[in-house]
Each structure stands twice: as structure tokens, then as C-alpha cells.
Design a protein around this motif. Structure first.
Motif, mmCIF file in Angstrom:
data_model
loop_
_atom_site.group_PDB
_atom_site.id
_atom_site.type_symbol
_atom_site.label_atom_id
_atom_site.label_comp_id
_atom_site.label_asym_id
_atom_site.label_seq_id
_atom_site.Cartn_x
_atom_site.Cartn_y
_atom_site.Cartn_z
ATOM 1 N N TYR A 167 -2.871 -17.099 -2.306
ATOM 2 C CA TYR A 167 -2.063 -16.544 -1.226
ATOM 3 C C TYR A 167 -2.945 -15.629 -0.391
ATOM 4 C CZ TYR A 167 1.995 -18.021 -4.004
ATOM 5 O OH TYR A 167 2.910 -18.753 -4.711
ATOM 6 N N VAL A 168 -2.547 -15.406 0.849
ATOM 7 C CA VAL A 168 -3.282 -14.473 1.702
ATOM 8 C C VAL A 168 -2.320 -13.411 2.220
ATOM 9 C CG1 VAL A 168 -2.982 -15.839 3.819
ATOM 10 C CG2 VAL A 168 -4.914 -14.260 3.623
ATOM 11 N N VAL A 169 -2.823 -12.195 2.266
ATOM 12 C CA VAL A 169 -2.092 -11.052 2.816
ATOM 13 C C VAL A 169 -3.064 -10.276 3.695
ATOM 14 C CG1 VAL A 169 -0.842 -8.922 2.307
ATOM 15 C CG2 VAL A 169 -0.621 -10.886 0.780
ATOM 16 N N ARG A 170 -2.587 -9.825 4.855
ATOM 17 C CA ARG A 170 -3.412 -8.988 5.714
ATOM 18 C C ARG A 170 -2.869 -7.567 5.705
ATOM 19 N NH1 ARG A 170 -4.518 -12.613 11.127
ATOM 20 N NH2 ARG A 170 -6.041 -14.021 10.205
ATOM 21 N N LEU A 171 -3.744 -6.659 5.359
ATOM 22 C CA LEU A 171 -3.393 -5.245 5.368
ATOM 23 C C LEU A 171 -3.975 -4.595 6.627
ATOM 24 C CD1 LEU A 171 -4.179 -4.332 1.647
ATOM 25 C CD2 LEU A 171 -1.992 -5.048 2.628
ATOM 26 N N PRO A 172 -3.272 -3.638 7.208
ATOM 27 C CA PRO A 172 -3.785 -2.989 8.420
ATOM 28 C C PRO A 172 -5.085 -2.249 8.151
ATOM 29 C CG PRO A 172 -1.854 -1.834 7.564
ATOM 30 C CD PRO A 172 -1.967 -3.116 6.792
ATOM 31 N N GLY A 173 -5.875 -2.079 9.206
ATOM 32 C CA GLY A 173 -7.209 -1.510 9.068
ATOM 33 C C GLY A 173 -7.250 -0.101 8.531
ATOM 34 N N ASN A 203 0.862 -1.181 0.000
ATOM 35 C CA ASN A 203 0.000 0.000 0.000
ATOM 36 C C ASN A 203 0.899 1.233 0.000
ATOM 37 O OD1 ASN A 203 0.948 0.213 2.617
ATOM 38 N ND2 ASN A 203 -0.985 -0.409 3.566
ATOM 39 N N ARG A 204 0.378 2.370 0.374
ATOM 40 C CA ARG A 204 1.198 3.584 0.301
ATOM 41 C C ARG A 204 2.317 3.586 1.339
ATOM 42 N NH1 ARG A 204 -4.083 5.940 -0.283
ATOM 43 N NH2 ARG A 204 -4.427 6.669 -2.422
ATOM 44 N N GLU A 205 2.115 2.848 2.431
ATOM 45 C CA GLU A 205 3.059 2.929 3.538
ATOM 46 C C GLU A 205 4.104 1.815 3.536
ATOM 47 O OE1 GLU A 205 -0.343 2.912 4.175
ATOM 48 O OE2 GLU A 205 -0.461 5.110 4.128
ATOM 49 N N GLU A 206 3.709 0.572 3.271
ATOM 50 C CA GLU A 206 4.630 -0.541 3.438
ATOM 51 C C GLU A 206 4.220 -1.717 2.565
ATOM 52 O OE1 GLU A 206 4.408 -2.123 7.452
ATOM 53 O OE2 GLU A 206 2.487 -1.109 7.734
ATOM 54 N N SER A 207 5.088 -2.755 2.587
ATOM 55 C CA SER A 207 4.856 -3.956 1.789
ATOM 56 C C SER A 207 4.633 -5.147 2.723
ATOM 57 C CB SER A 207 6.043 -4.241 0.875
ATOM 58 O OG SER A 207 6.221 -3.203 -0.063
ATOM 59 N N PHE A 208 3.853 -6.110 2.228
ATOM 60 C CA PHE A 208 3.526 -7.303 2.997
ATOM 61 C C PHE A 208 3.712 -8.527 2.101
ATOM 62 C CE2 PHE A 208 1.039 -3.708 4.345
ATOM 63 C CZ PHE A 208 1.157 -3.709 5.731
ATOM 64 N N ASN A 209 4.346 -9.554 2.634
ATOM 65 C CA ASN A 209 4.557 -10.771 1.875
ATOM 66 C C ASN A 209 3.346 -11.697 2.009
ATOM 67 O OD1 ASN A 209 7.184 -10.109 0.991
ATOM 68 N ND2 ASN A 209 8.035 -10.759 2.960
ATOM 69 N N GLY A 210 2.936 -12.255 0.898
ATOM 70 C CA GLY A 210 1.819 -13.183 0.906
ATOM 71 C C GLY A 210 2.238 -14.556 1.418
ATOM 72 N N VAL A 211 1.269 -15.273 1.966
ATOM 73 C CA VAL A 211 1.478 -16.631 2.465
ATOM 74 C C VAL A 211 0.585 -17.564 1.659
ATOM 75 C CG1 VAL A 211 1.265 -18.162 4.453
ATOM 76 C CG2 VAL A 211 2.002 -15.789 4.778
ATOM 77 N N ILE A 212 1.153 -18.633 1.120
ATOM 78 C CA ILE A 212 0.333 -19.557 0.345
ATOM 79 C C ILE A 212 -0.580 -20.346 1.281
ATOM 80 C CG2 ILE A 212 2.110 -21.385 0.365
ATOM 81 C CD1 ILE A 212 1.103 -22.078 -2.499
ATOM 82 N N VAL A 213 -1.867 -20.371 0.948
ATOM 83 C CA VAL A 213 -2.849 -21.077 1.768
ATOM 84 C C VAL A 213 -3.562 -22.187 1.003
ATOM 85 C CG1 VAL A 213 -3.287 -19.293 3.503
ATOM 86 C CG2 VAL A 213 -4.459 -19.178 1.287
ATOM 87 N N GLU A 214 -3.487 -22.183 -0.325
ATOM 88 C CA GLU A 214 -4.111 -23.255 -1.111
ATOM 89 C C GLU A 214 -3.326 -23.424 -2.406
ATOM 90 O OE1 GLU A 214 -6.224 -25.442 -0.166
ATOM 91 O OE2 GLU A 214 -8.163 -25.355 -1.212
ATOM 92 N N ASP A 215 -2.786 -24.619 -2.613
ATOM 93 C CA ASP A 215 -2.034 -24.930 -3.821
ATOM 94 C C ASP A 215 -2.866 -25.906 -4.651
ATOM 95 O OD1 ASP A 215 -0.261 -25.655 -5.804
ATOM 96 O OD2 ASP A 215 1.474 -25.689 -4.469
#
Length: 476
Positions: free
Chosen positions: A427-433, A329-341
Motif C-alpha cells: 500500500y502507499v500513503v503520502r504524509l505531508p512534508g 501521525n500526530r495531527e491526522e490519519s491517512f488511508n493507504g491505497v493498494i498499489v501492488e497485490d
């Protein structure tokens, strides 16, 4: 039976085989639609899918349309297509499975497609995400509950043992939805089931346990006062104190769907049927031939009665190269986690079904060969004792037996169908609220960290506080 009747039956059987043999190339038929979908031309993708006349590919028609409508933002239409797909699956599973005489005289590609186990579960994932976009969170929870109940039912009725008997991903998102709705006990139960599921995933599909799931377990156990469970998880997974600090649930959960599931293709080979196999039941000969396929050896041509052509489905030899996902997003980066292959699940399922498919395919081809010999004998023996045309009958019998055998062989086709518009991985990524209304950038990276695809998306403004869910597709 008179000679004319036998000839008529032979011609009818061959015509049926020729007609039915044309149904095998589903991936080629769908390629134009997938090409449009990869360009995010959803209208074009829909126009390239024609409604099938018969039942053979009706389920696939509904599945492909349901997913394309979902990405187009037509969530009501998408749910309608998926509801029709569920009804088709239920109807097909009330009918007998594949060892009927009819299927032995055709090929697997013309049997009505019932869907792979993971495909049936993914219906509920997309319906849940449709309802999330429509603001109907209770219907989301209904879909989550239905998914694993149905998977358990299908596993019980399966003809083979499968590793995919519990969808860890669906259990995990069920827990996240329950937690978002304040149903903390149900969320904790789902998280524990997801933990169990991902342990199986690690062994069967090489999908590791998502670290964020363990943190969710600890946070849920702390909220419910399960102190022993908290200590157990912290010790079992070597959690650091800073990891277990309770995060806010006011976040955006982004599911990033990547690529396409692999396509099957057909492989062909020949198996020997020996002279000492004559007169044995079809399934016994088939089992012998299957053993010869497993443990190939040098065959003595003098003892081979005939060679049997076999066509089987197969995925391409190599797995797709590993990727990783990064969301910024505008502030930072987040790495995705694989949850379903889904690629790993699909490949493993085919391996586990392969023995069953091989046995059925061999039996069908032996039955076709025996039918050709029966036609040959019926025509040869169709005259009476005073008939002077024995040589003619024998020649006609040989001709029609040969024609039937040729048609049976050339129309043999493997079933290479699957739900082709599905993603390869999720993949799943959680972004802050605080990222409630912002543009995000999704990057796909190869194993060396090089960016291979970028997509920028504007997230919809959220009208309420609390956790929100969104799924996005990035095509390769």
C-alpha cells in the motif's frame, strides 16, 4: 548389453530418483526462518537459512537473505545478495528450458529455480529502496528503469502468455522518483505507463487504478503545459476541482508492505492411460491425458491400461481476507491505497501456467512408466538363445521394472517453491512534508473496519527538503 549392466543402470536410476525426490518441501524448510522474520528477529531469520550445496535453490537463498538484510537495515549487504540473485537468473536463462530428457526423469522440484516473473521485478524495487536509504537517488532511478525492461525481455522469452507483462507499481514509483528529482518529462511518461498498467491490473488482478496516480498525471500535465491532456484526464476520471489543486512535492511517500505471499502446496490425483494410447508418441498421449483432466468423465476400467499418478502445485483455495491500511501521525490519519497485490499476481500467474505445467508433468510420468517397461524388457531379453534361465530373467525384469516404476511414482513431486519472505500486498500513503521527523502509527483493518494489527515507527529525520521515500513491513 549384459544382464549385470542393465541391473546396475536400473539401480542407479532408482537411486537418483530417490535422492532427487527429497528436494520438494522448500516451504517446510523455510518455515523456521519465516517465523523468526514475522517476529522481526532478523538475526534469527538469517541463521535459519542454510546455503544450499547445489544450484537447485541457490536463487531462493540469495532472495530470502537479500530481503531479510533489507529489513535489518544492512542495505549494502542486501544489494550484494540481490546482485548475486540477478546474476544467477541471467545464467539460468542462457540455458535450455524444461523439456530436456533429464527433467523428464526427475521432477520439477529439483530443477534450478529461475524465479517467477514478479519475483524478478521485486528485486529492483528492493534495490531501489536500498539505494534510497543510502542516499543514492541516481542508482534508484537505474533500478526503476531496469525493472520493466527486464520484465519485457522475460515475457518475450516465456513459454506461455501471461497477464503480468508490465509492472504498474514499478512504473508508478519510477514516476514519483523522477518527479522528486525534477525530471518532469520522464515522470510524466512513467505516470502514463503506470496508468496503462493499472488498467490491465484492474482486469487481471482486480487492483483498481490509484486515485492519486490520476492526480499526479493531471499535475504533471499542467506543469508541462499539456492542456488537452489535463482536460482529457479530468473528464475521463470525473475529477473534482478541489482534487486537482496542485499539492506540494515536499512529502513522505510511505510504502506499507503487508503479510506474506501465499505458499504453494502439492495436490495429487490419478489420470487414466487407455489401451489405445499404446505406441503413440509421449506428447500425444500427454495431450490426451491433459484433455481427460480438463473434461473428466466416467472411465471404463476394461479400457484403462494403467493409472498415472500426477503431482501439481496449487495455492490454497481461498484468497486472504481483504485488509486496509491506515497511517497516522500526530495531527491526522491517512488511508493507504493498494498499489501492488502480489498474492493476486502470483495466483493468476499459476493459473496461466497450469496447462503447461500439467502437460510437462504428465509427459514426465509417462516417460518414467515407459522407462520401467524398457528396463523390464531389457533384463528379460539380456540372455542369449541358449540361456536356460529365461524364467529367472523374466522374474528379474518384472521385479526391477516394478521397482523403477514404484520409485518413479513415489519420488514424483510438484514444484512448490517461491520467494516466501515477500509481502502479500503493498500500500502507499503520502504524509505531508511537515512530518519530517515524527512517529507514525500503522494500522491494519479488516473488512469490517476492526483493527487487527498496529505498529508504531519513528521516521528518520530528513536532511534535505523534497520528497522522501520509505518502505515499512507489517507482519500478520
Amino acid at each position: 548389453m549384459c544382464r549385470g549392466s542393465v541391473v546396475f543402470i536400473a539401480i542407479g536410476c532408482m537411486a537418483a530418483l530417490l535422492f532427487n525426490g527429497c528436494a520438494a518441501s522448500y516451504s517446510s524448510y523455510l518455515a523456521p526462518s519465516l517465523n523468526r522474520l514475522a517476529r522481526e528477529d532478523y538475526d534469527g531469520a538469517l541463521t535459519k537459512i542454510e546455503k544450499p550445496d547445489g544450484l537447485t535453490n541457490k536463487l531462493l537463498y540469495r532472495l530470502e537473505r537479500g530481503l531479510i538484510f533489507h529489513y535489518q537495515g544492512e542495505y549494502q549487504k542486501s544489494n550484494q545478495e540481490f546482485e548475486w540473485a540477478e546474476n544467477i537468473i541471467e545464467r539460468l536463462y542462457t540455458k535450455s528450458l524444461s523439456r530436456s530428457i533429464a527433467s523428464l526423469l526427475t521432477n520439477d522440484a529439483i530443477i534450478a529455480y529461475r524465479g517467477e516473473e514478479f519475483e524478478r521485478v521485486m528485486i529492483h524495487y528492493y534495490r531501489a529502496m536500498n539505494y534510497e536509504r543510502l542516499g543514492d537517488r541516481q542508482s534508484v532511478l537505474v533500478e526503476c528503469r531496469k525493472a520493466n525492461l527486464k520484465l519485457a525481455k522475460y515475457s518475450q522469452r516465456s513459454e506461455y502468455e501471461l497477464s503480468y507483462r508490465n509492472d504498474a507499481f514499478l512504473q508508478y514509483i519510477t514516476g514519483m522518483f523522477f518527479e522528486a528529482e525534477g525530471e518532469f518529462n520522464d515522470a510524466y511518461v512513467s505516470y502514463r505507463l503506470a496508468e496503462k498498467g493499472y488498467k490491465a491490473y484492474a482486469n487481471s488482478f482486480n487492483t483498481p487504478m490509484p486515485r492519486m496516480l490520476i492526480l499526479d498525471l493531471v499535475r504533471s500535465a499542467e506543469r508541462l503545459g499539456y492542456k488537452d491532456d489535463v482536460i482529457n484526464y479530468k473528464n475521463r476520471y470525473s475529477l473534482k476541482e478541489e482534487e486537482t489543486r496542485k499539492p506540494a512535492v515536499d512529502d513522505i511517500v510511505v510504502f506499507v508492505e503487508v503479510g506474506f505471499v501465499p505458499r504453494k502446496h502439492q495436490i495429487e490425483f490419478e489420470l487414466p492411460i487407455y489401451e489405445d494410447d499404446r505406441g503413440l508418441p509421449v506428447w500425444m498421449v500427454s495431450d490426451r491425458a491433459r484433455s481427460r483432466f480438463r473434461y473428466s468423465s466416467t472411465y471404463r476400467r476394461s479400457s484403462v491400461d494403467y493409472w498415472l499418478r500426477v503431482a501439481l502445485p496449487e495455492y490454497h483455495d481461498r484468497m486472504s481476507p481483504p485488509l486496509s491500511v491506515r497511517v497516522s501521525n500526530r495531527e491526522e490519519s491517512f488511508n493507504g491505497v493498494i498499489v501492488e497485490d502480489l498474492e493476486a499476481i502470483a495466483r493468476k500467474a499459476l493459473v496461466e501456467k497450469y496447462d503447461h505445467i500439467l502437460l510437462r508433468t504428465i509427459a514426465r510420468n509417462i516417460s518414467k512408466y515407459m522407462a520401467s517397461k524398457a528396463i523390464e524388457k531389457a533384463i528379460t531379453d539380456s540372455g542369449d538363445d541358449e540361456d536356460k534361465n529365461e524364467d529367472v530373467r523374466r522374474g528379474m525384469g518384472t521385479l526391477f521394472g516394478w521397482l523403477f516404476n514404484i520409485f518413479g511414482s513415489t519420488t514424483e513431486a510438484a514444484d512448490t517453491r517461491n520467494w516466501l519472505s515477500l509481502p502479500r500486498q503493498i500500500y502507499v500513503v503520502r504524509l505531508p512534508g511537515e512530518s519530517k521527523s515524527s512517529a507514525i502509527k500503522i494500522e491494519l483493518l479488516d473488512s469490517s473496519g476492526r483493527v487487527v494489527k498496529v505498529k508504531e515507527v519513528s521516521l528518520d529525520k530528513r536532511s534535505t527538503d523534497g520528497r522522501a521515500f520509505v518502505n515499512l513491513r507489517i507482519f500478520l
